[in-house]
Design an enzyme around this catalytic site. Structure first.
Site, PDB file in Angstrom:
ATOM      1  N   GLN A 137       1.611   5.492   8.795  1.00 55.73           N
ATOM      2  CA  GLN A 137       0.443   6.107   8.028  1.00 55.73           C
ATOM      3  C   GLN A 137       0.827   7.455   8.299  1.00 55.73           C
ATOM      4  OE1 GLN A 137      -3.457   4.821   8.753  1.00 55.73           O
ATOM      5  NE2 GLN A 137      -3.337   3.148   7.453  1.00 55.73           N
ATOM      6  N   LYS A 139       2.962   9.620   7.153  1.00 57.34           N
ATOM      7  CA  LYS A 139       4.365  10.002   7.110  1.00 57.34           C
ATOM      8  C   LYS A 139       4.703  10.068   5.515  1.00 57.34           C
ATOM      9  CE  LYS A 139       5.588   7.187  11.180  1.00 57.34           C
ATOM     10  NZ  LYS A 139       6.015   8.158  12.389  1.00 57.34           N
ATOM     11  N   GLY A 140       4.109   9.827   4.577  1.00 56.84           N
ATOM     12  CA  GLY A 140       4.273  10.070   3.305  1.00 56.84           C
ATOM     13  C   GLY A 140       4.609   8.860   2.357  1.00 56.84           C
ATOM     14  N   TYR A 141       4.583   7.660   3.208  1.00 56.02           N
ATOM     15  CA  TYR A 141       4.927   6.246   2.296  1.00 56.02           C
ATOM     16  C   TYR A 141       3.977   5.925   1.300  1.00 56.02           C
ATOM     17  CZ  TYR A 141       8.542   6.105   6.074  1.00 56.02           C
ATOM     18  OH  TYR A 141       9.613   6.487   7.105  1.00 56.02           O
ATOM     19  N   LYS A 169       2.103   7.784  -0.412  1.00 51.55           N
ATOM     20  CA  LYS A 169       2.387   8.799  -1.570  1.00 51.55           C
ATOM     21  C   LYS A 169       3.698   8.379  -2.533  1.00 51.55           C
ATOM     22  CE  LYS A 169       0.285  13.175   0.556  1.00 51.55           C
ATOM     23  NZ  LYS A 169       0.705  14.402   0.716  1.00 51.55           N
ATOM     24  N   GLU A 204      -5.442  -1.319  -8.380  1.00 52.12           N
ATOM     25  CA  GLU A 204      -6.612  -2.389  -8.514  1.00 52.12           C
ATOM     26  C   GLU A 204      -7.830  -1.975  -7.854  1.00 52.12           C
ATOM     27  OE1 GLU A 204      -6.712  -6.885  -6.260  1.00 52.12           O
ATOM     28  OE2 GLU A 204      -4.872  -6.055  -7.060  1.00 52.12           O
ATOM     29  N   SER A 212     -10.075   1.143  -1.468  1.00 56.19           N
ATOM     30  CA  SER A 212     -10.706   1.631  -0.187  1.00 56.19           C
ATOM     31  C   SER A 212     -10.893   3.104  -0.125  1.00 56.19           C
ATOM     32  CB  SER A 212      -9.811   1.061   1.097  1.00 56.19           C
ATOM     33  OG  SER A 212      -8.643   1.847   0.583  1.00 56.19           O
TER      34      SER A 212
END
Length: 140
Positions: free
Chosen positions: A7, A9-11, A13, A33, A37
């Site tokens: 988290q 780190k831009g993954y 996005k 979906e 959260s």
């Protein structure tokens, strides 16, 4: 879902951007979906904000919610919600109108942050799944 050690780190996005690029290639409008959260809502809202405001900033003339949806593959309800939260939609003469001054768009874009890892759609090699074709092959 992005594991905690990955988290910030831009993954996330990147994955959101990739899913919408695949939706564009498939020619379908996408949406996450539900229910989202809290972190998912923040992530998707940030993506929608950056993408929609970039289009509004670069577009000359009028543009409709439907046009935005076709350009971005974002569901119209998600576009409406995002623009309403940004205060860029007004209800005039029985219809919703996007009212966005360039300075306001730039202000919101700065607040939205960067896009993270960028997806280059020209590098995607992918063919959408075609159930009808597979069914026809199965029957023969």
């Amino acid at each position: 879902l992005t594991l905690p050690c990955y988290q910030r780190k831009g993954y996330g996005k990147f994955l959101i951007s990739m899913s919408y690029e695949l939706s564009k290639l498939e020619g379908k409008v996408g949406t996450p979906e539900r229910p989202l959260s809290d972190l998912g809502r923040v992530s998707y809202h940030g993506y929608w904000t950056r993408v929609l405001l970039a289009i509004l900033r670069d577009h000359d003339g009028t543009i409709s919610i439907k046009d935005l949806s076709e350009l971005t593959a974002i569901k119209t309800e998600d576009i409406m919600t995002t623009l309403q939260q940004l205060g860029l939609i007004q209800y005039q003469k029985g219809q919703h109108v996007i009212c966005a001054a360039p300075k306001i768009i730039e202000k919101h874009l700065k607040q939205a942050g960067g896009p993270g890892l960028v997806v280059d759609p020209t590098k995607i090699v992918w063919t959408p799944y075609n159930a009808e074709r597979d069914y026809a092959n199965y029957r023969n």
